[in-house]
Design an enzyme around this catalytic site. Sequence first.
Site, short mmCIF file in Angstrom:
data_model
loop_
_atom_site.label_atom_id
_atom_site.label_comp_id
_atom_site.label_asym_id
_atom_site.label_seq_id
_atom_site.Cartn_x
_atom_site.Cartn_y
_atom_site.Cartn_z
N ARG A 273 0.80 -1.23 0.00
CA ARG A 273 0.00 0.00 0.00
C ARG A 273 0.83 1.28 0.00
O ARG A 273 0.26 2.37 -0.13
CB ARG A 273 -0.89 0.00 1.23
N GLU A 274 2.15 1.15 0.12
CA GLU A 274 3.00 2.34 0.23
C GLU A 274 3.38 2.82 -1.18
O GLU A 274 4.53 2.77 -1.59
CB GLU A 274 4.21 2.00 1.11
N ARG B 96 9.15 -8.80 7.47
CA ARG B 96 9.33 -9.55 8.72
C ARG B 96 9.85 -10.95 8.43
O ARG B 96 9.91 -11.78 9.30
CB ARG B 96 7.99 -9.69 9.48
N SER C 43 6.70 4.03 3.31
CA SER C 43 5.98 5.19 3.82
C SER C 43 5.11 4.68 4.96
O SER C 43 4.83 3.48 5.01
CB SER C 43 5.13 5.86 2.75
N GLU D 70 11.39 6.26 5.49
CA GLU D 70 9.93 6.37 5.51
C GLU D 70 9.59 7.71 4.87
O GLU D 70 9.84 8.78 5.44
CB GLU D 70 9.39 6.32 6.95
O1 0X9 Z 1 7.63 -1.83 10.13
C1 0X9 Z 1 8.22 -1.77 9.04
O2 0X9 Z 1 8.43 -2.74 8.32
C2 0X9 Z 1 8.68 -0.39 8.55
N1 0X9 Z 1 7.65 0.59 8.78
S1 0X9 Z 1 6.26 0.55 7.90
O3 0X9 Z 1 5.33 1.49 8.52
N2 0X9 Z 1 6.56 1.11 6.44
O4 0X9 Z 1 5.78 -0.78 7.83
C3 0X9 Z 1 9.92 0.02 9.31
C4 0X9 Z 1 11.08 -0.91 9.23
C5 0X9 Z 1 12.26 -0.37 9.97
N3 0X9 Z 1 13.32 -1.33 10.13
C6 0X9 Z 1 13.31 -2.30 11.08
N4 0X9 Z 1 12.39 -2.39 11.97
N5 0X9 Z 1 14.33 -3.12 11.07
ZN ZN Z 2 6.54 -0.20 4.89
#
Ligand code: 0X9
Ligand code: ZN
Length: 407
Positions: free
Chosen positions: A152-153, A223, A273, A349
Amino acid sequence: MWGVDVPRRHPVLRGLDHLDIWGDDATHTNILVEPEVMPLVQQLLEESQINYWVEVEDVMSLVQQERQFMKEVKKRTRRTRAEHPMDWDVYHDLKDIDEFLRWLKRVGGDMVQVVSVATTEEGRQVLVVMLTDPSSPLPKKKVWLEAGIHAREWISPAVATYILNLFATDKSWRDLLQVTEWYVVPVANPDGYQYTFTTDRARLWRKNRANNHSGCIGVDLNRNWNTHWGVGASANPCSETYKGLFPFSEPETQGLQAMMKATDIDLFISLHSYGQSVLYPYGWTKNSPANVNQLQHLATMFVNAVRATSHEQINYNMGGAAQLYGLASGATDDWAYEALNVSLSYTIELPDRGRYGFMLSEKHISSTAVETAEGLKCMVGYITGTEHQCANNRKVSWYSALYSLFW
Ligand code: 0X9
Ligand code: ZN
């Protein structure tokens, strides 16, 4: 979309099933509340005396407005150029992006190679665009720019394709290829991205479209990487942040990691984003990595260049990913940093700060693309010692000269 005055790990938020978290910081969280559960969530927050407010009144009406706008633009604009269907005034689906890449390959000759690193669940290709200047003998820094891992980004693939277009149309960017080689992933999650163009409801999809054989679809590809896999991620296949059955369970992450391993990356950047923040490792712990000063210094290059290019309008935050966004691992930035020893690894972001969030309107695409491109050019200028390329204000340049003495 509601703002609540508690962090995402608060027990009341954790107790809410399949909550769609749009963003958060140490003290507050933005949550998307479906109309059916609104009274329930409201009651729960009030009973727990948690302060909340409506940040965006009706997200679905933004989605509808956006689709209407896209339809009208399609009707109005007959293609002015025969070459490719892209511009940066409207968001484009995968078909347009693929056509643009074919054009890029045609005009780029031996400077552009497009390779497929994976075939997705729905049979699409995950493409990496390699930009090199074979005629230049100088040693080159390798920049890996990943976009669109979250469906969605939309601003993320828009910015990545804008940068690809700069290499084809702007001499100063082509000159950068004398000292750099670029690996650009315009859409790391093609199935998810294309799905977000199908219906109003699908617009806010985040994951890929893997069949989890559990009644729920999709793995969060950010993830699914093999660094502290599972920290700040969900084991529930229905969750927005489902980590998958095992690290690299998905063809997208599997293919990308193989090519990243084979590339000696100097600078890694993942475009997401929203939030207007430059994040550096770690995401899995709030501790800072050993080279945090160096990471901050290069992030400052980006932040200053964007601020200058936007005439002081766009200001980014910067900080450790876990510190600014909460614990979350299995993400590309940590993996590049830890598994590949890429000491300069970032998640950017893109704007905004949450007013429209993922629904950043089309009128902001081109300015965001221009500003981000200048920010990246500045970072790259710094690591290659060609800072004159940098639209940064002069204030920092004496400082960077001094800093590089100690680096
Ligand atoms: O949560 C995420 O995957 C990213 N933010 S989002 O809102 N676009 O989903 C940030 C990832 C940052 N990096 C790590 N957490 N390692
Ligand atoms: Zn993201």
